[in-house]
Write an enzyme that holds these catalytic residues in place. Structure first.
Site: not given
Ligand code: BG6
Length: 491
Positions: A49, A92-93, A239, A234, A177, A344, A147
């Protein structure tokens, strides 16, 4: 060796100044450029935009590339060449007539058009309709959407209907992803290229499966979005269920997109519905309170910026999932995912059953089952825990559990592990849908998850608290302990 043939294409990127585009998509395109995979003449039209011009946007993109690409992989002069492919269009979409300018940008020499909607899902239908009326799409145009596809079954159907009114399913690339992650793809190779595993992959040989996707970060300034979603929408609906499908599905007859997706759908259809009476033993939801993360004090979920202090949104979920089919009858899949966990880490652990008759030291019986640990991140790789004899004269036939270890970065040193988005963009350019989610997958996943959310809404317990930096509420440990098992970290 991958094919380096890519066709010249025009890419229209809606939402080009948003977080996803700046953090993930442009760096991924840059990496494709670096790898020589972007065909000469391919171009990107960045659409958003804000009233900016191409020069200003290219400059901003250069800065962002420098910020988000690893320093050792950032080459300024290559980045400068790359941004020459990019032009900017303020739009503007909602402005149907404004879409006319997109036609002027199309290059008649570029056969392929890719439309990437990195915009809020509520805009997908609007963009699709306006593109149709500007008639710059053809029936070969590939359309990429992110998503979340809705927040429940009903809303996902609305989005899918809106897209389906303009595009055929074979044109739609719905991104999850996780499917682009190297080790996730490796699940397919592991299972279907190694008869050793293929022959052991069922309830005769596997006792249970664990899938953990842990994040140390909190919700990182995304309170507004996250609080409406929660961890189950989420992360689980997409995932984690995708990972579960890849572990549980039957062998596809080939690697075509529909063969793989048909098998995943069969799994989703056989997930046992979690009814209200099952909630206590099959579902744990949690919310983090203040604690520490990587050694630093961090606030609780309700103290994050912009928080509604009374929110009952979950930042952690643990589930016991049963699959009602021949292969998996009696084999629970324990899955858990949460924010503000100690590290992580994404991993899948396949616990094999012990040998039918045990002849070694009774004190060592707890060691007796093999485990296959598949690490998705960090340190992508696999480790098979096997039993051998402990070395030494005085040890008799004492057993020792040790790993057969495969760490991709060490074993296949020369190959850089690409980011998920690089792989996904590359597959989109090649027109290969096998790493993308089909409409029925999205909808079956929502149908199963909706039932759990419904049970919570109908008066389930509020989320159980856990301190940031711990592995979630103790109830998650109790859930698996009741079955005489433990999460791998706790073992
Ligand atoms: C996203 C979520 O799809 O994936 C996020 O919306 C999350 O909340 C993320 O942090 C995690 O992805 P990755 O690749 O870092 O494990």
């Amino acid at each position: 060796m991958i094919s380096r043939n890519s066709t010249r294409c025009d890419i229209m990127l809606f939402g080009a100044l948003g977080d996803l585009a700046l953090r993930k998509l442009f760096p991924a395109f840059y990496q494709l450029e670096r790898a020589g995979l972007l065909a000469g003449g391919s171009r990107i039209l960045a659409i958003a935009r804000r009233d900016l011009d191409t020069t200003a946007v290219r400059k901003q993109l250069l800065d962002k590339l420098e910020q988000y690409v690893k320093p050792e992989e950032f080459d300024r002069s290559l980045a400068e060449t790359f941004v020459q492919r990019i032009e900017y269009q303020a739009l503007d979409f909602h402005d149907q007539e404004g879409f006319g300018v997109l036609n002027d940008w199309r290059d008649e020499h570029n056969n392929e058009l890719i439309v990437y909607m990195a915009s809020p899902p509520a805009m997908y239908g609007v963009i699709a309709r306006n593109l149709r009326s500007s008639s710059c799409c053809t029936e070969n145009t590939r359309v990429v959407v992110e998503k979340p596809i809705g927040h429940d079954l009903e809303s996902s159907r609305v989005i899918n209907d809106e897209l389906g009114a303009v595009y055929k399913e074979s044109q739609l690339f719905r991104i999850d992803h996780y499917l682009g992650k190297e080790t996730v793809q490796n699940l397919i190779a592991l299972r279907f290229a190694n008869n050793l595993f293929a022959s052991q992959w069922d309830q005769n040989h596997i006792s249970h499966v664990e899938i953990s996707v842990a994040e140390s970060v909190g919700i990182e300034g995304r309170w507004g979005y996250f609080d409406k979603a929660g961890q189950i929408r989420d992360m689980v609906q997409n995932h984690l269920l995708q990972l579960l499908c890849l572990i549980a599905m039957d062998p596809p007859s080939d690697l075509s997109a529909d063969s793989i997706r048909d098998e995943k759908v069969k799994v989703l259809k056989t997930l046992r519905t979690i009814t209200p009476d099952m909630m206590e033993s099959y579902v744990v939801r949690g919310q983090y309170t203040a604690g520490t993360s990587t050694g630093k004090p961090v606030p609780g979920y309700l103290e994050e910026e912009g928080a509604n202090k009374r929110s009952e949104t979950e930042t952690f979920v643990a589930l016991k999932v049963e699959i009602d089919n021949w292969r998996w009858s009696g084999v629970p899949f324990y899955i858990r995912t949460g924010k503000r966990l100690p590290e992580k880490l994404s991993q899948i652990i396949i616990h094999f059953k012990p040998a039918p008759h045990y002849i070694f030291d009774p004190d060592q019986k707890h060691l007796a089952n093999n485990k296959l640990i598949i690490r998705l991140q960090p340190d992508e790789g696999m480790s098979l825990k096997i039993l051998t004899k402990d070395q030494g004269l005085h040890k008799g036939m004492r057993l020792r559990q040790g790993p057969l270890e495969l760490t991709f970065s060490e074993t296949f040193e020369a190959e850089r592990i690409p980011d998920a988005y690089e792989r996904l963009l590359w597959e989109i350019m090649k027109g290969n849908q096998y790493l993308f989610v089909r409409r029925d997958e999205v909808e079956y996943a929502w149908r199963w998850v909706d039932r759990i959310i419904q049970n919570w809404n109908d008066g389930g317990d509020p989320p159980k608290r856990y301190a940031a930096g711990t592995w979630g509420p103790v109830a998650s440990i109790a859930m698996i302990t009741r079955d005489g098992r433990s999460w791998y970290e706790d073992a």
